[in-house]
Design an enzyme around this catalytic site. Structure first.
Site, short mmCIF file in Angstrom:
data_model
loop_
_atom_site.label_atom_id
_atom_site.label_comp_id
_atom_site.label_asym_id
_atom_site.label_seq_id
_atom_site.Cartn_x
_atom_site.Cartn_y
_atom_site.Cartn_z
N LYS A 199 14.08 -6.14 3.44
CA LYS A 199 15.25 -5.28 3.21
C LYS A 199 15.38 -4.24 4.31
O LYS A 199 16.50 -3.80 4.63
CB LYS A 199 15.17 -4.63 1.83
CG LYS A 199 13.99 -3.68 1.59
CD LYS A 199 14.30 -2.25 1.95
CE LYS A 199 13.08 -1.37 1.78
NZ LYS A 199 13.33 0.05 2.15
N ARG A 263 16.45 5.69 7.09
CA ARG A 263 16.14 5.70 8.52
C ARG A 263 16.49 4.36 9.16
O ARG A 263 16.93 4.31 10.31
CB ARG A 263 14.66 6.03 8.73
CG ARG A 263 14.29 7.43 8.32
CD ARG A 263 12.91 7.82 8.78
NE ARG A 263 11.86 7.11 8.09
CZ ARG A 263 11.26 7.54 6.99
NH1 ARG A 263 11.63 8.68 6.43
NH2 ARG A 263 10.29 6.84 6.42
#
Length: 340
Positions: A199, A263
């Site tokens: 992911k 991030r």
């Protein structure tokens, strides 16, 4: 129950706060190798370097002595390894060398080991074969859709602990399942860990799509077809493809690919803006696991002959072989296929 967290980054600090809300004073210990960081936390009441703005429970015991952090635990307590994937091997080796009795161990990192493409539990098993003193430890992974800042603030969250040990799952639930956090259990370590690794790579792809203003249709296509890639790889490695439909698969994918605190998504956005990867990582200041594990995921897929075109393109973009724009063209230019 005593809970020791190794690693005072954002996630380690957040999960220490969650445990401290449940456990008695002094039962939660947060270890850092940096004494100046601990002094700053003690002085300000927060981890300004990694989790600014979140006041930590005063009951958390700050620890700089690694040996003390490990040896304070009994077989009924919990050890949480909150280092990045890159630090897992060294940290678990140190733990196993010091352990004098069976420990309950979980890790929070997501990714694959570079060069070997090993999952976290496979890294732990390798180190266990090298450093174990004949002690049988229980181990597993805690994963799911969770931004550290929200967990630290006590906002609602649901995670999954994966282990073949039922007792370990129960210990983890006793430590963290309260207030605004729910902890589900699973015996599918492979599915949970691979979901957490893949992911992150897909979130970079989603960030690129958003950064190039490709639209919401494109984002939906990336997430859906990326999920199919994740499921194929999990099945090929020996996990349960249905695990990908839970918190640690589609749940974590949605959060990481669309959340502004992600991030990995930010890396994709800035790649689309034309920034170089070294520049992006320097400005980021924290680990983006998708960057570190993209090549390892790609290598694993090739080894098992699993088709993962989106993941493969992200590996090429991150290694500088393709621009984000060229990667999009190659993906959209693929031959028609039956949806599987």
């Amino acid at each position: 129950m005593k809970v020791t967290i190794l690693g005072a980054g954002a996630w380690g600090t957040a999960i220490a706060s969650q445990a401290a809300r449940q456990q008695s004073a002094g039962d939660v210990s947060l270890w850092s190798r940096d004494p100046s960081q601990l002094l700053e936390i003690e002085k300000t009441g927060e981890n300004q370097a990694y989790l600014p703005g979140i006041k930590l429970p005063k009951s958390i015991k700050l620890e700089n002595d690694f040996s003390n952090a490990i040896q304070r635990l009994s077989s009924n307590d919990l050890l949480v390894i909150a280092t990045p994937m890159s630090g897992l091997s060294q940290t678990i080796a140190q733990v196993l060398k010091l352990a004098k009795q069976p420990l309950n161990i979980i890790w929070l990192c997501k990714g694959l080991e570079p060069n070997t493409s090993l999952l976290p539990h496979q890294v732990v098993e390798r180190e266990n074969s090298l450093h174990n003193h004949g002690i049988k430890h229980a181990y597993g992974a805690l994963s799911g859709p969770s931004f550290a800042h929200e967990v630290g603030a006590g906002m609602p969250c649901a995670l999954t602990v994966a282990s073949t040990s039922t007792s370990l799952c129960e210990i983890v639930q006793a430590a963290f399942h309260h207030g605004n956090m729910r902890i589900y259990s699973s015996d599918d370590l492979i599915g949970v860990e691979l979901g957490g690794a893949v992911k992150n790579v897909l979130a970079i792809a989603a960030g690129i799509g958003d950064g190039l203003n490709l639209g919401l249709n494109a984002r939906a296509a990336v997430l859906t077809r990326g999920l199919a890639e994740m499921m194929r790889l999990v099945k090929a490695v020996g996990g349960k493809s249905e695990t990908c439909m839970g918190l640690t698969g589609v749940g974590d994918l949605i959060l990481t690919a669309t959340g502004d605190l992600s991030r990995n998504r930010r890396v994709g956005l800035e790649l689309a803006a034309g920034k170089s990867l070294p520049e992006i990582l320097a400005n980021l200041g924290h680990v983006a696991e998708g960057v570190l594990c993209a090549a390892a995921v790609g290598d694993l897929a090739k080894r098992l002959d699993v088709e993962m075109p989106i993941t493969a393109m992200m590996g090429d973009v991150l290694s500088g072989q393709l621009t984000p724009q060229d990667a999009v063209k190659k993906l959209m230019g693929r031959d028609p296929k039956i949806e599987t």
